[in-house]
Design a protein around this motif. Structure first.
Motif, short mmCIF file in Angstrom:
data_model
loop_
_atom_site.label_atom_id
_atom_site.label_comp_id
_atom_site.label_asym_id
_atom_site.label_seq_id
_atom_site.Cartn_x
_atom_site.Cartn_y
_atom_site.Cartn_z
N PHE A 1 -22.87 42.57 1.45
CA PHE A 1 -23.55 41.41 2.01
C PHE A 1 -22.89 40.07 1.44
O PHE A 1 -23.39 39.13 2.00
N GLY A 2 -21.94 40.18 0.60
CA GLY A 2 -21.30 38.92 0.22
C GLY A 2 -22.04 38.12 -0.98
O GLY A 2 -23.12 38.74 -1.44
N HIS A 3 -21.39 36.98 -1.67
CA HIS A 3 -22.31 36.42 -2.61
C HIS A 3 -21.91 34.97 -2.61
O HIS A 3 -20.71 34.58 -2.16
N GLU A 4 -22.71 34.26 -2.97
CA GLU A 4 -22.49 32.77 -3.24
C GLU A 4 -21.79 32.57 -4.96
O GLU A 4 -22.21 33.23 -5.80
N PRO A 5 -21.26 31.39 -4.97
CA PRO A 5 -20.60 31.14 -6.43
C PRO A 5 -22.04 30.99 -7.30
O PRO A 5 -22.93 30.60 -6.91
N ILE B 1 -20.39 42.76 6.28
CA ILE B 1 -21.21 42.74 7.49
C ILE B 1 -20.84 41.36 8.15
O ILE B 1 -20.74 41.44 9.32
N GLU B 2 -20.83 40.28 7.32
CA GLU B 2 -20.55 38.92 7.72
C GLU B 2 -19.04 38.67 8.50
O GLU B 2 -18.88 38.38 9.56
N HIS B 3 -18.27 39.54 7.79
CA HIS B 3 -16.83 39.77 8.15
C HIS B 3 -16.55 40.48 9.68
O HIS B 3 -15.85 39.87 10.29
N ALA B 4 -17.68 41.26 9.82
CA ALA B 4 -17.53 41.99 11.22
C ALA B 4 -18.38 41.39 12.25
O ALA B 4 -18.52 41.75 13.33
N ASN B 5 -18.84 40.27 11.84
CA ASN B 5 -19.53 39.44 12.85
C ASN B 5 -18.87 39.20 14.46
O ASN B 5 -17.60 38.66 14.40
N GLY B 6 -19.38 39.53 15.36
CA GLY B 6 -18.94 39.84 16.55
C GLY B 6 -17.97 41.16 17.00
O GLY B 6 -17.50 41.39 17.92
N GLN C 1 -32.64 45.59 11.85
CA GLN C 1 -33.92 45.02 12.65
C GLN C 1 -33.73 43.66 12.90
O GLN C 1 -34.06 43.69 13.90
N GLU C 2 -33.40 42.76 11.90
CA GLU C 2 -33.29 41.34 12.11
C GLU C 2 -32.11 40.76 12.85
O GLU C 2 -32.10 39.52 13.16
N ARG C 3 -30.86 41.42 12.50
CA ARG C 3 -29.54 41.04 12.96
C ARG C 3 -29.22 39.60 11.94
O ARG C 3 -28.93 38.62 12.70
N ARG C 4 -29.72 39.57 10.96
CA ARG C 4 -29.51 38.51 9.80
C ARG C 4 -29.08 39.05 8.50
O ARG C 4 -29.61 40.02 8.14
N VAL C 5 -28.20 38.51 7.92
CA VAL C 5 -27.55 38.95 6.64
C VAL C 5 -28.04 37.57 5.64
O VAL C 5 -27.62 36.35 5.96
N GLU C 6 -28.33 37.91 4.52
CA GLU C 6 -28.45 36.85 3.42
C GLU C 6 -27.32 37.33 2.31
O GLU C 6 -27.47 38.25 1.65
N ASN D 1 -30.46 31.55 -0.23
CA ASN D 1 -31.72 31.67 0.46
C ASN D 1 -31.60 31.61 2.09
O ASN D 1 -32.52 31.45 2.70
N GLU D 2 -30.37 31.37 2.43
CA GLU D 2 -30.23 31.11 4.12
C GLU D 2 -29.74 32.64 4.63
O GLU D 2 -28.70 33.11 4.13
N GLU D 3 -30.25 32.77 5.73
CA GLU D 3 -30.23 34.05 6.53
C GLU D 3 -29.33 33.57 7.65
O GLU D 3 -29.54 32.56 8.48
#
Length: 447
Positions: free
Chosen positions: A216-220, A234-239, A263-268, A273-275
């Motif tokens: 899922f990745g992470h923030e600092p 997941i985000e790197h595979a977007n598209g 289900q949502e096609r959104r990742v956090e 807090n941002e999807e």
């Protein structure tokens, strides 16, 4: 009939544009009306499912200039020119350049409709032909990657081509070494996502503590050692496509999060807090029975049913033995190129050994055996390359040796009983007797 196709209609006179647009729409045709050629330009792309109808005399770029742009972009897009009386000679010349037809003002609405429907017919046919050619090219590509002439592999290739250009997530089932990642890459390469990332992650190869951040990745500052933002798989595979290999080993807690992503096609990201919306195709690969694991509480049932929409079952090599010689020769050629060695001669004895082996490691084991054969790592490999058979055997002769060996093996197991041997070999009675005669096999020796 023309669903998905539209008429790009360019006319600078508002009343005429509105009237003819309405006429076309009453016929059930989709129309994109533009007041100038410049307004129409963004809609003209190679492969676009459109036909163009344009007045010749326009402010700014003329209809002839628009025709030149269409021909340069995609010469197979039909262009119908609408001309005044004095422009007929010019329109005829334009048809030599590439225009589909022209209409001289004034004209009956019925003629306008008929001309554009014929142009649409031509465009639909051209797009269909182009798509068919693309499918044939992709089929050749798949056959070059997913090797085998067996009916089982033909079915796998057909399923790959059928699923490739859909958006459906796919679950690939198969024993270790059957080529699950190779099939996943084929699904990606034959799809419209081929120009985006193919991201593979082995769920059994990551420590549980790192799994969530990796996926899922992470923030600092999301955790102690998170010094900077990390984009997850997941985000790197977007598209593109995300392969989750050995998904049965994914921790239960992360299965819940993955289910939400599917289900949502959104990742956090962790610590955010941002999807983020994602467009990713997920391919799950496993050698386990996920349904049985879900019944045992070792895999989430809801995730199993979410993944189990489109399923590809890869056959073990033991179920497609006729593909073994082709696979072995293919991997031998690769090994020779990799190790810069000449190809050893494949003797009939060695081929019989290959066909008789159970190959529990499937295609991966064949590749390793081919490497050893080229390198002659042990005496058995080197000896079998020279044993039993004079040089110069053709492939057909070698396959005859293999066929005879398999029939004899079946007869030994069945004590010479033809009905049992027919069932074991999957062949008709007449065919089996023909082969017995051709190979000079005497039944009495096996009874």
């Amino acid at each position: 009939m023309f669903e998905g196709y539209k008429i790009l209609f360019v006319e600078d006179d508002p009343p005429v544009r509105a009237s003819l647009t309405q006429t076309l729409e009453l016929e059930g045709l989709e129309v994109c009306a533009c007041a100038s050629a410049e307004e129409a330009l963004p809609h003209i792309q190679a492969g676009a499912q459109i036909v163009v109808a344009t007045d010749v005399r326009l402010p700014g770029m003329s209809g002839l200039g628009l025709l030149d742009h269409v021909v340069a972009t995609d010469p197979n897009i039909p262009v119908v020119l609408v001309t005044a009386h004095g422009d007929v000679a010019m329109a005829v010349q334009a048809m030599r350049v590439g225009a589909y037809d022209f209409l001289e003002k004034p004209f009956a609405p019925e003629r306008f409709i008929d001309t554009l429907k014929r142009a649409l017919d031509k465009r639909v046919l051209r797009v269909a032909v182009d798509e068919l050619r693309g499918q044939l090219q992709r089929r050749s590509g798949v056959e070059a990657v997913l090797l085998g002439n067996s009916s089982a592999m033909q079915q796998v290739r057909a399923q790959v081509l059928n699923l490739a250009d859909t958006s459906a997530d796919v679950m690939i089932l198969g024993e270790t070494g059957t080529g699950k990642e190779l099939v996943a890459r084929c699904l990606h390469d034959q799809s419209s996502r081929r120009d985006r990332n193919f991201v593979a992650i082995n769920c059994g190869g990551l420590p549980e503590a790192l799994f969530e951040s990796e996926l899922f990745g992470h923030e600092p500052g999301a955790y102690t050692s998170a010094g900077k933002r990390r984009i997850g798989k997941i985000e790197h595979a977007n598209g593109g496509t995300l392969l989750l290999d050995e998904i049965e080993t994914m921790p239960i807690a992360l299965q819940i999060k993955l289910l939400r992503v599917l289900q949502e096609r959104r990742v956090e990201r962790l610590g955010s807090n941002e999807e983020l919306p994602i467009n990713v195709r997920v391919i799950a690969a496993t050698k386990a029975d996920l349904r049985a694991l879900s019944e045992q509480g070792k895999f989430r049932g809801d995730l199993y049913y979410r993944l189990n929409v489109a399923t590809l079952q890869l056959p073990p090599l033991s179920q497609r033995r006729e593909d073994i010689p082709l696979l072995f020769e293919h991997f031998v050629a690769q090994a020779c190129a990799r190790y810069e060695r000449p190809a050893p001669e494949l003797s009939p004895q060695r081929l019989r050994e290959l066909m008789a082996h159970d190959w529990p490691g499937n295609v991966r084991e064949v590749r390793n055996a081919a490497d050893r054969f080229v390198l002659a790592i042990n005496s058995q490999e080197g000896a079998s390359a020279q044993a039993d058979g004079e040089p110069g055997h053709t492939l057909a002769q070698q396959m005859d040796h293999v066929e005879k060996a398999l029939i004899e093996q079946a007869l030994r197991k069945c004590q010479g009983r033809i009905p049992a041997a027919m069932e074991l070999l999957g062949t008709a009675k007449k065919t089996l007797y023909d082969k017995l005669h051709r190979h000079g096999i005497e039944l009495e020796k096996f009874r």
